[in-house]
Design a protein around this motif. Sequence first.
Motif, PDB file in Angstrom:
ATOM      1  N   UNK A   1     -58.796  51.757 -14.268  1.00 49.76           N
ATOM      2  CA  UNK A   1     -57.430  51.225 -14.327  1.00 49.76           C
ATOM      3  C   UNK A   1     -56.777  51.476 -15.668  1.00 49.76           C
ATOM      4  N   UNK A   2     -57.540  51.342 -16.754  1.00 43.83           N
ATOM      5  CA  UNK A   2     -56.996  51.584 -18.093  1.00 43.83           C
ATOM      6  C   UNK A   2     -56.598  53.043 -18.272  1.00 43.83           C
ATOM      7  N   UNK A   3     -57.425  53.963 -17.738  1.00 44.27           N
ATOM      8  CA  UNK A   3     -57.094  55.394 -17.803  1.00 44.27           C
ATOM      9  C   UNK A   3     -55.828  55.680 -17.003  1.00 44.27           C
ATOM     10  N   UNK A   4     -55.736  55.073 -15.784  1.00 44.08           N
ATOM     11  CA  UNK A   4     -54.563  55.288 -14.939  1.00 44.08           C
ATOM     12  C   UNK A   4     -53.291  54.800 -15.621  1.00 44.08           C
ATOM     13  N   UNK A   5     -53.369  53.631 -16.269  1.00 45.52           N
ATOM     14  CA  UNK A   5     -52.187  53.108 -16.958  1.00 45.52           C
ATOM     15  C   UNK A   5     -51.789  53.987 -18.126  1.00 45.52           C
TER      16      UNK A   5
ATOM     17  N   UNK B   1     -52.141  57.153 -18.473  1.00 49.67           N
ATOM     18  CA  UNK B   1     -51.534  58.412 -18.035  1.00 49.67           C
ATOM     19  C   UNK B   1     -50.535  58.221 -16.890  1.00 49.67           C
ATOM     20  N   UNK B   2     -50.146  56.957 -16.642  1.00 49.79           N
ATOM     21  CA  UNK B   2     -49.135  56.630 -15.635  1.00 49.79           C
ATOM     22  C   UNK B   2     -49.511  57.157 -14.247  1.00 49.79           C
ATOM     23  N   UNK B   3     -50.766  56.937 -13.862  1.00 50.90           N
ATOM     24  CA  UNK B   3     -51.265  57.376 -12.560  1.00 50.90           C
ATOM     25  C   UNK B   3     -51.231  56.204 -11.579  1.00 50.90           C
ATOM     26  N   UNK B   4     -51.125  56.468 -10.277  1.00 57.27           N
ATOM     27  CA  UNK B   4     -51.068  55.376  -9.304  1.00 57.27           C
ATOM     28  C   UNK B   4     -52.380  54.597  -9.236  1.00 57.27           C
ATOM     29  N   UNK B   5     -52.266  53.275  -9.105  1.00 55.75           N
ATOM     30  CA  UNK B   5     -53.449  52.417  -8.982  1.00 55.75           C
ATOM     31  C   UNK B   5     -54.130  52.615  -7.635  1.00 55.75           C
ATOM     32  N   UNK B   6     -53.319  52.722  -6.595  1.00 57.21           N
ATOM     33  CA  UNK B   6     -53.852  52.840  -5.232  1.00 57.21           C
ATOM     34  C   UNK B   6     -53.795  54.291  -4.777  1.00 57.21           C
ATOM     35  N   UNK B   7     -54.951  54.871  -4.438  1.00 61.21           N
ATOM     36  CA  UNK B   7     -55.029  56.256  -3.967  1.00 61.21           C
ATOM     37  C   UNK B   7     -55.763  56.241  -2.621  1.00 61.21           C
ATOM     38  N   UNK B   8     -55.017  56.211  -1.506  1.00 61.15           N
ATOM     39  CA  UNK B   8     -55.658  56.063  -0.192  1.00 61.15           C
ATOM     40  C   UNK B   8     -56.641  57.177   0.142  1.00 61.15           C
TER      41      UNK B   8
END
Length: 362
Positions: free
Chosen positions: A37-41, A43-50
């Motif tokens: 989650x910290x990496x996603x935030x 780099x502004x990546x989506x939290x949910x990836x279906x």
Amino acid sequence: MKDYTDRLEKLRQEIDKIDEEILRLLNERAKLAREVGEVKKRYNLPIYVPSREQKIFERLENLNKKLGEVFPTDFIKPVFREIISACRSTEESLKIAYLGPRATFTHQAAIEHFGQAVEHIPVQTIKDVFEEILKEKADYGVVPVENTIEGIVNYTLDLLVDYPLKITGEVILEISLHLMGINPNKNEIVRIYSHRHALAECREWLTKNMPDAQLIEVESTAKAAEMAKDDYESAAVASEAAADIYGLHILERKIDRHTHNYTRFLVIGKTIPPPSGNDKTTFVFSLKNEVGALYKTLEPLYKHGINMTKIESRPSKKEAWDYIFFTDIEGHISEKKVKDALEQLQKKSPFFKILGSYPKAH
């Protein structure tokens, strides 16, 4: 007798050890999820990836089959869905809007897709689901789109055309009605609450098995379950989600008269998810006013070897006898053959819109 109890105690101690190890590993997984989650935030990546979650379910189900399926494979997805949902909540709390109220089948579909560890937001209309996402009060929404008995939910299709949102997933849910109550003994039930449609759907079973019970109509199956939880002499006819939410015993399962009743729900959001390897693309198009227009427009799908799984026509609301066609095909829009075919199809069509590319219901 002592041998029996000693053996049972040893087995229970082994189970306790395994449970403790599972708990330790769940905490390790949650720590890693938090780091993700910290990496996603950052780099502004989506939290949910279906697509990622779909691959996890498929990989674990295949692995479980190789392990001999002592643990039933059908329960792999429900168990890991909740584990993933709980771990995802350590990254960020997802907000999911759905056609309410609580404990309806749409709510059950939302739980089926996202798990319990999200913020479920009930709204009054299908349009409200779309509005909640646009206003950024919700990250995703869940809406019904078709039922095997009742057919298409045309309003949902119209909103997909009008709103700048995308289909990001789908849920196929068996629509089953159950008898439930706080009292585990159905022989002591004297009142049964439910919506009038649900009572009609279950009347044959109720007449045969509960002939002396008073049938009371209320505004929804969810309301029926809520009332039954405070009345020891009553039961409700409602969904499985209602039993879970209101803490009711399911006294009898599947008492409705339709044995093959399924509803397809769409998950909607702002962006198309990456491919999962087992995807579906939904789009809408219109036709030129000429002979053989439908055949000519769909020809690129045939030429590129793409399987069309559904096509549904709707009045365009622009001109009399003018129609648009909602279409499902196999594959993801990022695949070259799908992209090329739809680019060619778009050139032949006066109106064309991609509604979504998303993992097939699992």
